[in-house]
Motif scaffolding. Structure first.
Motif, PDB file in Angstrom:
ATOM      1  N   MET A 113       0.827  -1.210   0.000  1.00  0.00           N
ATOM      2  CA  MET A 113       0.000   0.000   0.000  1.00  0.00           C
ATOM      3  C   MET A 113       0.859   1.257   0.000  1.00  0.00           C
ATOM      4  SD  MET A 113      -3.161  -0.114  -0.536  1.00  0.00           S
ATOM      5  CE  MET A 113      -3.302   1.634  -0.304  1.00  0.00           C
ATOM      6  N   ASP A 114       1.915   1.272   0.795  1.00  0.00           N
ATOM      7  CA  ASP A 114       2.778   2.460   0.837  1.00  0.00           C
ATOM      8  C   ASP A 114       3.407   2.738  -0.522  1.00  0.00           C
ATOM      9  OD1 ASP A 114       2.233   2.878   3.508  1.00  0.00           O
ATOM     10  OD2 ASP A 114       4.102   1.997   4.247  1.00  0.00           O
ATOM     11  N   TYR A 115       3.895   1.696  -1.180  1.00  0.00           N
ATOM     12  CA  TYR A 115       4.524   1.890  -2.482  1.00  0.00           C
ATOM     13  C   TYR A 115       3.496   2.172  -3.567  1.00  0.00           C
ATOM     14  CZ  TYR A 115       9.414   1.245  -1.373  1.00  0.00           C
ATOM     15  OH  TYR A 115      10.697   1.439  -0.905  1.00  0.00           O
ATOM     16  N   LEU A 116       2.328   1.562  -3.463  1.00  0.00           N
ATOM     17  CA  LEU A 116       1.260   1.827  -4.416  1.00  0.00           C
ATOM     18  C   LEU A 116       0.880   3.308  -4.362  1.00  0.00           C
ATOM     19  CD1 LEU A 116      -1.800  -0.384  -5.043  1.00  0.00           C
ATOM     20  CD2 LEU A 116      -2.100   2.033  -4.750  1.00  0.00           C
ATOM     21  N   LYS A 117       0.701   3.849  -3.150  1.00  0.00           N
ATOM     22  CA  LYS A 117       0.319   5.252  -2.996  1.00  0.00           C
ATOM     23  C   LYS A 117       1.394   6.180  -3.550  1.00  0.00           C
ATOM     24  CE  LYS A 117      -2.577   6.822  -0.466  1.00  0.00           C
ATOM     25  NZ  LYS A 117      -3.840   7.468  -0.677  1.00  0.00           N
ATOM     26  N   ARG A 118       2.664   5.762  -3.467  1.00  0.00           N
ATOM     27  CA  ARG A 118       3.752   6.617  -3.937  1.00  0.00           C
ATOM     28  C   ARG A 118       4.080   6.425  -5.412  1.00  0.00           C
ATOM     29  NH1 ARG A 118       9.848   5.718  -2.184  1.00  0.00           N
ATOM     30  NH2 ARG A 118       9.599   4.235  -3.869  1.00  0.00           N
ATOM     31  N   ASP A 119       4.073   5.170  -5.888  1.00  0.00           N
ATOM     32  CA  ASP A 119       4.663   4.873  -7.200  1.00  0.00           C
ATOM     33  C   ASP A 119       3.691   4.510  -8.310  1.00  0.00           C
ATOM     34  OD1 ASP A 119       7.075   5.289  -5.950  1.00  0.00           O
ATOM     35  OD2 ASP A 119       7.577   3.171  -5.761  1.00  0.00           O
ATOM     36  N   ALA A 120       2.471   4.173  -7.979  1.00  0.00           N
ATOM     37  CA  ALA A 120       1.537   3.755  -9.034  1.00  0.00           C
ATOM     38  C   ALA A 120       0.970   4.985  -9.744  1.00  0.00           C
ATOM     39  CB  ALA A 120       0.411   2.921  -8.436  1.00  0.00           C
ATOM     40  N   PRO A 121       0.989   4.971 -11.066  1.00  0.00           N
ATOM     41  CA  PRO A 121       0.533   6.139 -11.833  1.00  0.00           C
ATOM     42  C   PRO A 121      -0.991   6.213 -11.968  1.00  0.00           C
ATOM     43  CG  PRO A 121       1.416   4.499 -13.319  1.00  0.00           C
ATOM     44  CD  PRO A 121       1.598   3.959 -11.930  1.00  0.00           C
ATOM     45  N   PHE A 122      -1.617   6.592 -10.865  1.00  0.00           N
ATOM     46  CA  PHE A 122      -3.045   6.894 -10.851  1.00  0.00           C
ATOM     47  C   PHE A 122      -3.188   8.382 -10.586  1.00  0.00           C
ATOM     48  CE2 PHE A 122      -3.133   2.413  -9.547  1.00  0.00           C
ATOM     49  CZ  PHE A 122      -4.122   1.916 -10.380  1.00  0.00           C
ATOM     50  N   TRP A 123      -4.166   8.982 -11.222  1.00  0.00           N
ATOM     51  CA  TRP A 123      -4.449  10.396 -10.995  1.00  0.00           C
ATOM     52  C   TRP A 123      -5.877  10.521 -10.510  1.00  0.00           C
ATOM     53  CZ3 TRP A 123      -1.545   8.426 -14.873  1.00  0.00           C
ATOM     54  CH2 TRP A 123      -0.204   8.825 -14.890  1.00  0.00           C
ATOM     55  N   LYS A 124      -6.054  11.377  -9.493  1.00  0.00           N
ATOM     56  CA  LYS A 124      -7.334  11.495  -8.821  1.00  0.00           C
ATOM     57  C   LYS A 124      -7.862  12.928  -8.953  1.00  0.00           C
ATOM     58  CE  LYS A 124      -6.844  10.126  -4.621  1.00  0.00           C
ATOM     59  NZ  LYS A 124      -6.792   9.820  -3.198  1.00  0.00           N
ATOM     60  N   LYS A 125      -9.112  13.015  -9.371  1.00  0.00           N
ATOM     61  CA  LYS A 125      -9.794  14.303  -9.434  1.00  0.00           C
ATOM     62  C   LYS A 125     -10.977  14.262  -8.480  1.00  0.00           C
ATOM     63  CE  LYS A 125     -11.005  15.598 -13.554  1.00  0.00           C
ATOM     64  NZ  LYS A 125     -11.751  15.893 -14.799  1.00  0.00           N
ATOM     65  N   GLU A 126     -11.056  15.236  -7.579  1.00  0.00           N
ATOM     66  CA  GLU A 126     -12.171  15.311  -6.642  1.00  0.00           C
ATOM     67  C   GLU A 126     -13.230  16.277  -7.165  1.00  0.00           C
ATOM     68  OE1 GLU A 126     -10.127  14.589  -2.296  1.00  0.00           O
ATOM     69  OE2 GLU A 126     -10.314  16.652  -3.000  1.00  0.00           O
ATOM     70  N   ARG A 127     -14.466  15.920  -6.897  1.00  0.00           N
ATOM     71  CA  ARG A 127     -15.570  16.844  -7.148  1.00  0.00           C
ATOM     72  C   ARG A 127     -16.173  17.170  -5.785  1.00  0.00           C
ATOM     73  NH1 ARG A 127     -19.974  14.551 -10.691  1.00  0.00           N
ATOM     74  NH2 ARG A 127     -18.487  14.948 -12.366  1.00  0.00           N
ATOM     75  N   ILE A 128     -16.030  18.440  -5.377  1.00  0.00           N
ATOM     76  CA  ILE A 128     -16.510  18.900  -4.083  1.00  0.00           C
ATOM     77  C   ILE A 128     -17.531  20.002  -4.329  1.00  0.00           C
ATOM     78  CG2 ILE A 128     -15.883  19.954  -1.871  1.00  0.00           C
ATOM     79  CD1 ILE A 128     -13.035  18.777  -2.356  1.00  0.00           C
ATOM     80  N   ASN A 129     -18.741  19.761  -3.851  1.00  0.00           N
ATOM     81  CA  ASN A 129     -19.823  20.725  -4.049  1.00  0.00           C
ATOM     82  C   ASN A 129     -19.919  21.181  -5.498  1.00  0.00           C
ATOM     83  OD1 ASN A 129     -20.586  20.642  -1.287  1.00  0.00           O
ATOM     84  ND2 ASN A 129     -18.917  22.056  -0.810  1.00  0.00           N
ATOM     85  N   GLY A 130     -19.755  20.234  -6.427  1.00  0.00           N
ATOM     86  CA  GLY A 130     -19.908  20.511  -7.849  1.00  0.00           C
ATOM     87  C   GLY A 130     -18.678  21.045  -8.542  1.00  0.00           C
ATOM     88  N   GLU A 131     -17.612  21.354  -7.830  1.00  0.00           N
ATOM     89  CA  GLU A 131     -16.380  21.877  -8.439  1.00  0.00           C
ATOM     90  C   GLU A 131     -15.302  20.799  -8.421  1.00  0.00           C
ATOM     91  OE1 GLU A 131     -15.054  25.687  -7.172  1.00  0.00           O
ATOM     92  OE2 GLU A 131     -17.094  26.444  -6.922  1.00  0.00           O
ATOM     93  N   GLU A 132     -14.567  20.674  -9.549  1.00  0.00           N
ATOM     94  CA  GLU A 132     -13.557  19.633  -9.683  1.00  0.00           C
ATOM     95  C   GLU A 132     -12.141  20.202  -9.612  1.00  0.00           C
ATOM     96  OE1 GLU A 132     -14.372  17.585 -13.333  1.00  0.00           O
ATOM     97  OE2 GLU A 132     -16.304  16.850 -12.626  1.00  0.00           O
ATOM     98  N   HIS A 133     -11.247  19.412  -9.017  1.00  0.00           N
ATOM     99  CA  HIS A 133      -9.817  19.740  -9.018  1.00  0.00           C
ATOM    100  C   HIS A 133      -9.006  18.453  -8.886  1.00  0.00           C
ATOM    101  CE1 HIS A 133     -10.477  19.376  -4.668  1.00  0.00           C
ATOM    102  NE2 HIS A 133      -9.199  19.120  -4.591  1.00  0.00           N
ATOM    103  N   TRP A 134      -7.803  18.467  -9.478  1.00  0.00           N
ATOM    104  CA  TRP A 134      -6.900  17.332  -9.389  1.00  0.00           C
ATOM    105  C   TRP A 134      -6.236  17.332  -8.016  1.00  0.00           C
ATOM    106  CZ3 TRP A 134      -7.266  13.543 -12.705  1.00  0.00           C
ATOM    107  CH2 TRP A 134      -7.792  13.810 -13.971  1.00  0.00           C
ATOM    108  N   VAL A 135      -6.010  16.135  -7.481  1.00  0.00           N
ATOM    109  CA  VAL A 135      -5.432  15.973  -6.149  1.00  0.00           C
ATOM    110  C   VAL A 135      -3.938  15.721  -6.297  1.00  0.00           C
ATOM    111  CG1 VAL A 135      -5.469  14.572  -4.051  1.00  0.00           C
ATOM    112  CG2 VAL A 135      -7.602  15.038  -5.287  1.00  0.00           C
ATOM    113  N   GLU A 136      -3.141  16.474  -5.529  1.00  0.00           N
ATOM    114  CA  GLU A 136      -1.693  16.282  -5.503  1.00  0.00           C
ATOM    115  C   GLU A 136      -1.342  15.112  -4.578  1.00  0.00           C
ATOM    116  OE1 GLU A 136       0.675  18.176  -7.122  1.00  0.00           O
ATOM    117  OE2 GLU A 136      -0.957  19.272  -8.111  1.00  0.00           O
ATOM    118  N   GLN A 137      -0.221  14.469  -4.872  1.00  0.00           N
ATOM    119  CA  GLN A 137       0.243  13.404  -3.982  1.00  0.00           C
ATOM    120  C   GLN A 137       0.596  14.015  -2.627  1.00  0.00           C
ATOM    121  OE1 GLN A 137       4.130  11.455  -4.611  1.00  0.00           O
ATOM    122  NE2 GLN A 137       2.998   9.533  -4.620  1.00  0.00           N
ATOM    123  N   LYS A 138       0.240  13.314  -1.565  1.00  0.00           N
ATOM    124  CA  LYS A 138       0.482  13.806  -0.213  1.00  0.00           C
ATOM    125  C   LYS A 138       1.918  13.521   0.214  1.00  0.00           C
ATOM    126  CE  LYS A 138      -4.243  12.977   1.260  1.00  0.00           C
ATOM    127  NZ  LYS A 138      -5.102  12.136   2.076  1.00  0.00           N
TER     128      LYS A 138
END
Length: 152
Positions: A113-138
């Motif tokens: 899980m730790d390496y997946l969160k860091r190294d796997a090339p997935f990109w996440k976009k959140e929709r909050i109250n109808g507005e979308e933005h891409w999420v940066e890696q933590k």
């Protein structure tokens, strides 16, 4: 025996548990981790969208599993990551594995899980109250993976 699935479809935990028991390695433990889409502390998450590069993602996940196999004695390993639109409470990722010993199983699952969160090339976009933005890696995800690095 590795099983990597990237799909819009949800996974069947019972089916994966049964699959883990079919390996050639004599296993005394199975560990599963299911990550869920969680709502924000202040609420308002309508959902999130996950995308990836198919070949690149498959190779990255396979590489992460191979690194785990170099560290621990593992039987079957499964990573199932969902893509597309998901809403709070939906399953997002499954890491499941079998090992002869429970300590190795738990450690290997955390490593994956730790390496997946860091190294796997997935990109996440959140929709909050109808507005979308891409999420940066933590930064916390990058730091979690560092604990597994060894000095040569």
């Amino acid at each position: 025996m590795n099983r990597i699935e990237i799909s819009t479809k949800d996974f069947d935990l019972t089916e994966v548990q049964n699959w883990l028991k079919q390996g050639d390695t004599p296993c005394g433990a199975t560990v599963t981790f299911t990550g869920l889409v969680r709502d924000l502390e202040e609420g308002g998450l309508d959902g999130l969208y996950l995308e990836h590069y198919p070949g690149m993602t498959q190779n990255a996940l396979d590489n992460i599993i191979q690194q785990a196999r170099q560290r621990w004695s593992l039987g079957p390993v499964c990573i199932h990551h969902r893509i597309g639109w998901l809403t709070p409470g939906d399953n997002i990722v499954l890491v499941a594995l079998a090992s002869p010993h429970r300590a190795e199983a738990f450690e290997a699952a955390e490593f994956l899980m730790d390496y997946l969160k860091r190294d796997a090339p997935f990109w996440k976009k959140e929709r909050i109250n109808g507005e979308e933005h891409w999420v940066e890696q933590k930064e916390s995800d990058r730091q979690a993976a560092k604990r597994w690095q060894t000095e040569d």
